[in-house]
Scaffold this motif. Structure first.
Motif, mmCIF file in Angstrom:
data_model
loop_
_atom_site.group_PDB
_atom_site.id
_atom_site.type_symbol
_atom_site.label_atom_id
_atom_site.label_comp_id
_atom_site.label_asym_id
_atom_site.label_seq_id
_atom_site.Cartn_x
_atom_site.Cartn_y
_atom_site.Cartn_z
ATOM 1 N N GLY A 7 -65.046 0.476 -19.144
ATOM 2 C CA GLY A 7 -65.537 1.843 -19.275
ATOM 3 C C GLY A 7 -65.557 2.405 -20.681
ATOM 4 O O GLY A 7 -65.796 3.593 -20.875
ATOM 5 N N GLY A 8 -65.314 1.558 -21.689
ATOM 6 C CA GLY A 8 -65.316 2.054 -23.069
ATOM 7 C C GLY A 8 -64.118 2.941 -23.350
ATOM 8 O O GLY A 8 -63.161 2.976 -22.581
ATOM 9 N N GLY A 9 -64.172 3.671 -24.480
ATOM 10 C CA GLY A 9 -63.028 4.512 -24.864
ATOM 11 C C GLY A 9 -63.463 5.934 -25.078
ATOM 12 O O GLY A 9 -64.633 6.276 -24.877
ATOM 13 N N TYR A 10 -62.518 6.788 -25.499
ATOM 14 C CA TYR A 10 -62.856 8.205 -25.636
ATOM 15 C C TYR A 10 -63.591 8.521 -26.926
ATOM 16 O O TYR A 10 -64.188 9.580 -27.057
ATOM 17 C CB TYR A 10 -61.607 9.078 -25.462
ATOM 18 C CG TYR A 10 -60.569 8.966 -26.551
ATOM 19 C CD1 TYR A 10 -60.721 9.676 -27.742
ATOM 20 C CD2 TYR A 10 -59.437 8.191 -26.372
ATOM 21 C CE1 TYR A 10 -59.768 9.592 -28.733
ATOM 22 C CE2 TYR A 10 -58.479 8.110 -27.367
ATOM 23 C CZ TYR A 10 -58.634 8.801 -28.545
ATOM 24 O OH TYR A 10 -57.696 8.724 -29.531
ATOM 25 N N VAL A 11 -63.569 7.620 -27.899
ATOM 26 C CA VAL A 11 -64.296 7.883 -29.144
ATOM 27 C C VAL A 11 -65.772 7.597 -28.910
ATOM 28 O O VAL A 11 -66.185 6.447 -28.742
ATOM 29 C CB VAL A 11 -63.753 7.009 -30.298
ATOM 30 C CG1 VAL A 11 -64.583 7.229 -31.558
ATOM 31 C CG2 VAL A 11 -62.297 7.319 -30.557
ATOM 32 N N GLU A 12 -66.554 8.637 -28.838
ATOM 33 C CA GLU A 12 -68.009 8.548 -28.614
ATOM 34 C C GLU A 12 -68.342 7.824 -27.313
ATOM 35 O O GLU A 12 -69.487 7.422 -27.120
ATOM 36 C CB GLU A 12 -68.705 7.834 -29.788
ATOM 37 C CG GLU A 12 -68.514 8.501 -31.151
ATOM 38 C CD GLU A 12 -69.238 9.838 -31.273
ATOM 39 O OE1 GLU A 12 -70.219 10.047 -30.531
ATOM 40 O OE2 GLU A 12 -68.800 10.663 -32.073
ATOM 41 N N HIS A 38 -52.500 -1.395 -30.296
ATOM 42 C CA HIS A 38 -51.752 -1.373 -29.018
ATOM 43 C C HIS A 38 -52.473 -2.080 -27.881
ATOM 44 O O HIS A 38 -52.921 -1.458 -26.918
ATOM 45 C CB HIS A 38 -51.441 0.069 -28.608
ATOM 46 C CG HIS A 38 -50.558 0.776 -29.584
ATOM 47 N ND1 HIS A 38 -49.221 0.462 -29.739
ATOM 48 C CD2 HIS A 38 -50.818 1.756 -30.480
ATOM 49 C CE1 HIS A 38 -48.700 1.226 -30.683
ATOM 50 N NE2 HIS A 38 -49.650 2.011 -31.162
ATOM 51 N N SER A 39 -52.565 -3.361 -27.989
ATOM 52 C CA SER A 39 -53.157 -4.138 -26.916
ATOM 53 C C SER A 39 -52.035 -4.772 -26.106
ATOM 54 O O SER A 39 -51.298 -5.621 -26.594
ATOM 55 C CB SER A 39 -54.054 -5.229 -27.517
ATOM 56 O OG SER A 39 -54.751 -5.884 -26.505
ATOM 57 N N GLN A 43 -51.378 -0.399 -21.430
ATOM 58 C CA GLN A 43 -51.608 0.479 -22.580
ATOM 59 C C GLN A 43 -52.771 1.437 -22.338
ATOM 60 O O GLN A 43 -52.867 2.468 -22.999
ATOM 61 C CB GLN A 43 -51.860 -0.334 -23.859
ATOM 62 C CG GLN A 43 -50.628 -1.059 -24.397
ATOM 63 C CD GLN A 43 -49.656 -0.152 -25.114
ATOM 64 O OE1 GLN A 43 -49.886 1.049 -25.267
ATOM 65 N NE2 GLN A 43 -48.516 -0.704 -25.551
ATOM 66 N N SER A 44 -53.672 1.095 -21.425
ATOM 67 C CA SER A 44 -54.803 2.005 -21.183
ATOM 68 C C SER A 44 -54.506 2.998 -20.063
ATOM 69 O O SER A 44 -55.356 3.806 -19.706
ATOM 70 C CB SER A 44 -56.062 1.197 -20.835
ATOM 71 O OG SER A 44 -55.808 0.409 -19.690
#
Lengths: 343, 270
Positions: A7-12, A38-39, A43-44
Motif C-alpha cells: 500500500g505504499g507509505g504516507y509520504v506522497e 527501520h525494516s 515496524q509498519s
C-alpha cells in the motif's frame, strides 16, 4: 514508504519504486543515497505495542523480506535492519539477533552483487538512557560472530543507545542534559567507550533519535566522533509549523481549522505523547501534521494556500522549503557539511 | 584511620541516624565531626561539633563545598590527622561498608588521592567487580574519601586555605574540578563499591521547606546558571563537556605515564 503490495507509505502515498524514481530524477549529480529506515517485523504497525489483529512472526518476517526485496530491486544503498519490536512481543534478545541475521541473509541472496547494499543494524529498543557498555559490547560481538559464521557482511552502521529519545517536540534522552542523569554515565565517558568498541568490531556508530538536540549537543557530535545520526520527525514538524504559520499569515482560518481537525482526528500524534503530556491541540497538530500531507483534503488546503499566497506575493512552497532547509542546516553545519543551503 | 565529616542542615534526626549507623562501624582511632549549616536549634543533630549560624548561612546554608571546608578547617585546628577523610552529605545512607579492605587496596596506589564511593544507582555500578577499586575521572557528586596529604597540598595552594572552591557555592562539577586538580598534579582518583551509599533524595524532594532550601528543580536551575559562570571565570571555559575533555586527556596521560596503575584502569573510564 513501502512496497506497492503493502500500500505504499504516507509520504506522497508513494511506493518504493515511485519514491526511488523521484529521487533519482531530481538527484542529477548522483549525491543521494537511498536508505530504508527501520525494516523489521511489525515496524509498519500503527503502534509499536502488540495488537490482536497483527500478523504472526512468520507472516511479519515474510512481509519484511518482500519489502526489502523491493528496496533492493529499486537500487537502495543502505538497509536498516531493526527487528527490535519483537522484544515488545516477548522474543528474547537472541531471537531478535537471529531475525537480524536472517534478514541480512535474505538481502544478500537478493543483491545483484556483494557491494550493492550496505547494512545498518539495531536490535534494541530506543531508550532515554544508554545501555551499560558491557551489554552493548556483548550484543555487538554476538551479532558479528553470527554474521561471520554464515559468511554474511558485517553492518556498516551499528545502532547503539547514546541517550537520545524523541517524545512530543523534544529530546528527552540523557545525552543532552545539563547535568548527568542519575544512573547514567556522563556522555563524555560513555561515548568514547562505545566508539572504541565500534572501531574494534569494524562498524560505525549510528545514533538514532537525534531530533531536537541542542546546537551545543550537535556541535559535540563531531568532537566526540559520532559517525552518523538519524533525524526525521523534527523536519516533518518544521514543515507543519511552517504551513500553519503561512495559513495564519494569509488569514486562512477555515483552512487552518480544517487541517488541524484532520490531524487531530487521525490520531497519529498519539505515539509521540509522554504519559503525563501537557501538549495542546496545536502541539499535536504540529507533531503529526506531516503524516497527512498526502490526504486529498490537505493537498487541497495547500493548493488554496499557494493561490492565496500568489495574490499576497508570498511564495508559500518557497517559504516552507526554506524553513525545512534551515532545520536541516542546523544539523549539517555542526556535522561539518555544506555552508548553508538556507542562506 | 579515617576522619568522617557530615554536613547537616535542618535534618537532625536523619543526621543522628547516620551517626548511629557509622558509630557501629568506626574504630576507636576514627573521628566523626558533624558540621551544622545554619539549622534551627530544634533541627540540629545531637552530635553537632561545629555550628555555623551567621545570617547568610541560616538563610542559604553552606552547601557541600563550603560546609566541608569548614569541617576540614576544624579538623586541622583540632589536630585530627587520620590519613583519609570521608565527607558525607547528611542524606547519605550506608549500603556497603568494607572500609578496611578499601584502605588496604588504596595503600597499593600512592598517587590515588581521592576515591568516590559509588551510589547504588551509579552508572559505574556495572563496571566494578565486587569489592573493587578502579581509576576514574568523571564521577557523580556526593560522598568523597580523600587522602589527607592531598587535602593539605590543595589547602596550601589556596589563598583562602580551602580545599573545595568557595566560589562554587552549589557545587557545579565539583567532582570534575577535584579530578582536574588531582590529575594536573600527577595524582589520580578512583571509584569503589567497597563503600557504597545511597543519596536519599526524598528529603530534598519532600522536605525542602523544612530544610529551608530551594526546591530541587530551582536548585538545579541555579546550580547550572551559577555554575557555568563559575566555570567561565575560573577556567575560561563555557562548556562543561570541554572541561570534561581536558580532564579525560589528563587521565589518559596519567595511565600512559603510570603503567603500574594498569590493573586498576580500563573499563568504561578510558
Amino acid at each position: 514508504m513501502d512496497a506497492a503490495e503493502f500500500g505504499g507509505g504516507y509520504v506522497e502515498n508513494w511506493s518504493t519504486e515511485q519514491f526511488a524514481k523521484y529521487v533519482k530524477s531530481v538527484d542529477r549529480g548522483g549525491y543521494a543515497l537511498l536508505s530504508r529506515d527501520h525494516s523489521g517485523p511489525w515496524q509498519s504497525s500503527p503502534s509499536p505495542e502488540p495488537a490482536d489483529s497483527e500478523p504472526s512472526l512468520e507472516e511479519a518476517m515474510d512481509e519484511v523480506k518482500a519489502s526489502l526485496s523491493d528496496d533492493i530491486r529499486n537500487g537502495f544503498d543502505l538497509l536498516h535492519i531493526d527487528p527490535s519490536l519483537a522484544l515488545l512481543r516477548g522474543y528474547s534478545e537472541v531471537a531478535v539477533e537471529d531475525m537480524a541475521v536472517e534478514l541480512i541473509a535474505h538481502c544478500v541472496s537478493k543483491m545483484p552483487n556483494a557491494n550493492s547494499c550496505a547494512f545498518e543494524v539495531g536490535t534494541d529498543e530506543q531508550d532515554i538512557a544508554p545501555d551499560p557498555i558491557d551489554l552493548s559490547r556483548e550484543r555487538l560481538k554476538k551479532l558479528v560472530a553470527k554474521l561471520d559464521k554464515y559468511n554474511l557482511p558485517r553492518p556498516t552502521f551499528y545502532v547503539i543507545q547514546t541517550g537520545t529519545k524523541v517524545a512530543e517536540k523534544r529530546n528527552i534522552g540523557s545525552f543532552d542534559q545539563p547535568l548527568s542523569l542519575r544512573g547514567c554515565l556522563p556522555p563524555a565517558v560513555h561515548l568514547p567507550s562505545i566508539l572504541e568498541m565500534c572501531t574494534e568490531e569494524g562498524v560505525l556508530l549510528k545514533e538514532h533519535n537525534a531530533d531536537y538536540l541542542s546546537d551545543r549537543a550537535l556541535r559535540w557530535h563531531k568532537r566526540f566522533g559520532i559517525h552518523a545520526a538519524n533525524v526525521a520527525p523534527e523536519f516533518g514538524v518544521t514543515e507543519t509549523q511552517s504551513l500553519l504559520r503561512v495559513l495564519m499569515e494569509l488569514n486562512m482560518t477555515l483552512e487552518f481549522d480544517a487541517f488541524s481537525g484532520i490531524v487531530l482526528a487521525g490520531g497519529r500524534w498519539q505515539k509521540w505523547m509522554l504519559p503525563d503530556t501537557e501538549s495542546s491541540d496545536r502541539d499535536k497538530v504540529e507533531i503529526a501534521g506531516h503524516y497527512h500531507f498526502s490526504d486529498p483534503e490537505v493537498i487541497e488546503i495547500r493548493a488554496r494556500a499557494i493561490s492565496a499566497g500568489l495574490k499576497s506575493r508570498l511564495d508559500v512552497e518557497g517559504r516552507i522549503g526554506h524553513d525545512v532547509r534551515c532545520a536541516i542546516d542546523r544539523y549539517m553545519r555542526p556535522f561539518g557539511y555544506g555552508y548553508g543551503a538556507a542562506s | 584511620m579515617i576522619d568522617v565529616l557530615i554536613l547537616n542542615r535542618n535534618l537532625g534526626e536523619v543526621c543522628d541516624s547516620l551517626v548511629a549507623d557509622l558509630s557501629d562501624r568506626l574504630s576507636p582511632q576514627d573521628t566523626l565531626t558533624v558540621i551544622d549549616s545554619g539549622s534551627d536549634s530544634s533541627l540540629k543533630s545531637r552530635h553537632t561539633t561545629v555550628h555555623v549560624a551567621d545570617k547568610e548561612t541560616r538563610e542559604h546554608g553552606l552547601r557541600f563545598s563550603r560546609g566541608m571546608n569548614v569541617g576540614l578547617q576544624y579538623r586541622r585546628q583540632n589536630g585530627l590527622q587520620n590519613p583519609w577523610v570521608l565527607m558525607l552529605p547528611v542524606d547519605s545512607e550506608i549500603i556497603n561498608w568494607e572500609l578496611l579492605d578499601l584502605l588496604e587496596l588504596a595503600s597499593r596506589y600512592e598517587k590515588l588521592v581521592a576515591i568516590k564511593p559509588i551510589d547504588i544507582s551509579s552508572g559505574y555500578a556495572n563496571d566494578l567487580a565486587e569489592g573493587s577499586l578502579k581509576l576514574a575521572w568523571n564521577v557523580e557528586e556526593g560522598p568523597w574519601l580523600v587522602r589527607d596529604s592531598f587535602i593539605e597540598e590543595q589547602i596550601g595552594m589556596n589563598p583562602r586555605g580551602d580545599f573545595f572552591d568557595h566560589e562554587n557555592f552549589r557545587g557545579y562539577l565539583t567532582s570534575l574540578d577535584l579530578s582536574f586538580r588531582a590529575l594536573a598534579n600527577d595524582h589520580c582518583i578512583g571509584i569503589t563499591n567497597c563503600l557504597t551509599f545511597h543519596e536519599n533524595e526524598s528529603y530534598l524532594l519532600e522536605r525542602a521547606d523544612l530544610i529551608k532550601t530551594e526546591t530541587l528543580d530551582l536548585h538545579t536551575q541555579l546550580m547550572i546558571s551559577e555554575g557555568i559562570d563559575w566555570l567561565r571565570q575560573k577556567y575560561g571555559i563555557d562548556d562543561a563537556w570541554s572541561f570534561a575533555q581536558i580532564v579525560r586527556l589528563l587521565h589518559a596521560r596519567f595511565i600512559q605515564e603510570n603503567p603500574e596503575y594498569e590493573d586498576v584502569s580500563g573499563g568504561v573510564c578510558l
